[in-house]
Design a protein around this motif. Structure first.
Motif, PDB file in Angstrom:
ATOM      1  N   PHE A 158       0.802  -1.223   0.000  1.00 33.90           N
ATOM      2  CA  PHE A 158       0.000   0.000   0.000  1.00 33.90           C
ATOM      3  C   PHE A 158       0.840   1.282   0.000  1.00 33.90           C
ATOM      4  O   PHE A 158       0.305   2.366   0.149  1.00 33.90           O
ATOM      5  N   GLU A 161      -0.240   4.020  -2.557  1.00 36.23           N
ATOM      6  CA  GLU A 161      -1.551   4.600  -2.243  1.00 36.23           C
ATOM      7  C   GLU A 161      -1.460   5.588  -1.092  1.00 36.23           C
ATOM      8  O   GLU A 161      -2.039   6.656  -1.117  1.00 36.23           O
ATOM      9  N   GLY A 162      -0.708   5.183  -0.077  1.00 35.85           N
ATOM     10  CA  GLY A 162      -0.558   6.038   1.112  1.00 35.85           C
ATOM     11  C   GLY A 162       0.080   7.373   0.780  1.00 35.85           C
ATOM     12  O   GLY A 162      -0.113   8.357   1.481  1.00 35.85           O
ATOM     13  N   THR A 164      -0.542   9.326  -1.742  1.00 38.02           N
ATOM     14  CA  THR A 164      -1.418  10.282  -2.421  1.00 38.02           C
ATOM     15  C   THR A 164      -1.841  11.440  -1.504  1.00 38.02           C
ATOM     16  O   THR A 164      -1.764  12.604  -1.901  1.00 38.02           O
ATOM     17  N   ASP A 165      -2.258  11.119  -0.284  1.00 37.74           N
ATOM     18  CA  ASP A 165      -2.690  12.171   0.645  1.00 37.74           C
ATOM     19  C   ASP A 165      -1.555  13.146   0.936  1.00 37.74           C
ATOM     20  O   ASP A 165      -1.743  14.365   0.963  1.00 37.74           O
TER      21      ASP A 165
END
Ligand code: ATP
Ligand code: MG
Length: 261
Positions: A158, A161-162, A164-165
């Motif tokens: 992940f 994905e992590g 992106t924020d």
């Protein structure tokens, strides 16, 4: 003029504090003047630099609420100085968790740290800020002060994905609050080359982010994990260990990158 970097990732336990204290020690070892700021109420970077957070009279909290200056609140650790890796420390403890709420009602709330650091700009080559595992007002103060962000990450499924924020937050801060801010680089940490998945994610990271991925890779190394209980970074605890050597190499890579900026 000091170059200021946040070590940030809103994910918990990814190696932010380990990166901050070992990079600080590595930079000091190669002759750089360093201030390490602990912006996390957990105070791990403070303790991991040999400073007892419970005994601190002044902390980053006092600086943020403007009841003390950085010059008044910074401290040193004898253990680090004896090892030839001395850096200054602006420590934190649980008191800092109150700042989150107190800052909300204050003016210039996200620029308080930036303002406070102008006073010591000439004293350092590097200022490193250990951020808490959140995108909070504290982290925002770090991001508003910095020229760049160092993102430690584990090469897990992940991981991308992590990011992106964090990338979105950095874009917003860049657009609205701090034109200087950019991601300096992604640092692969706790890396185990025997795990195929880690190699794959590492390749994906390079494909996605190219030159933003640091050349240095920090291996999983138990000496780095043991060091905090002795109140020193791994670079000081066991300089010959693979982990310590990687962080000194990373410090050198940072110095070279900064020269090119
Ligand atoms: P938090 O989000 O709680 O602030 P963090 O991102 O600062 O956590 P660390 O505290 O640096 O993460 O690391 C988490 C744990 O992993 C710690 O126990 C630390 O000692 C260990 N650790 C970090 N890097 C390594 C490494 N390269 N090899 C082995 N253990 C490591
Ligand atoms: Mg931490």
């Amino acid at each position: 003029m000091a170059k200021i970097f946040c070590v940030a990732n809103q994910k918990g336990g990814v190696g932010k504090t380990t990166t901050t204290v070992n990079l600080a020690a590595g930079l000091a070892k190669v002759g750089q003047r360093v201030l390490m700021i602990d912006l996390d109420p957990q105070g791990n970077a403070t303790m991991g630099s040999g400073v007892d957070k419970r005994k601190l009279e002044l902390t980053i909290y006092d600086v943020l609420i403007e009841s003390a200056s950085v010059k008044e609140a910074r401290v040193q650790s004898d253990k680090l100085i004896e090892a030839g890796c001395g850096y200054d420390i602006l420590g934190a403890n649980r008191e800092l968790s109150g700042a989150e709420i107190e800052l909300v009602t204050l003016e210039r709330r996200e620029k308080r740290l930036k303002q406070a650091l102008t006073e010591v700009d000439a004293d350092y080559d590097f200022i490193l800020i250990d951020c808490p595992p959140s995108l909070s007002m504290l982290t925002l103060n770090g991001l508003c002060s910095a020229h760049g962000v160092i993102v430690p990450m584990q090469c897990e499924y992940f991981a991308l994905e992590g990011l992106t924020d964090l990338v979105n937050t950095i874009k917003q801060v860049h657009a609205n609050l701090n034109k200087d801010l950019s991601i300096i680089g992604l640092l692969r940490v706790m890396f185990d080359p025997r795990i195929t998945l880690q190699q794959q994610v590492s390749e994906q990271l390079k494909a996605h982010f190219g030159g933003k991925v640091f050349n240095t890779v920090i291996p999983r190394n138990v000496r780095l994990a043991e060091a905090p209980s002795y109140g020193v970074p791994g670079v000081v605890f066991d300089p010959a260990s693979k982990g310590a050597q990687a962080f000194v190499a990373f410090a050198q890579e940072m110095v070279e990158r900064i020269d090119k900026l």
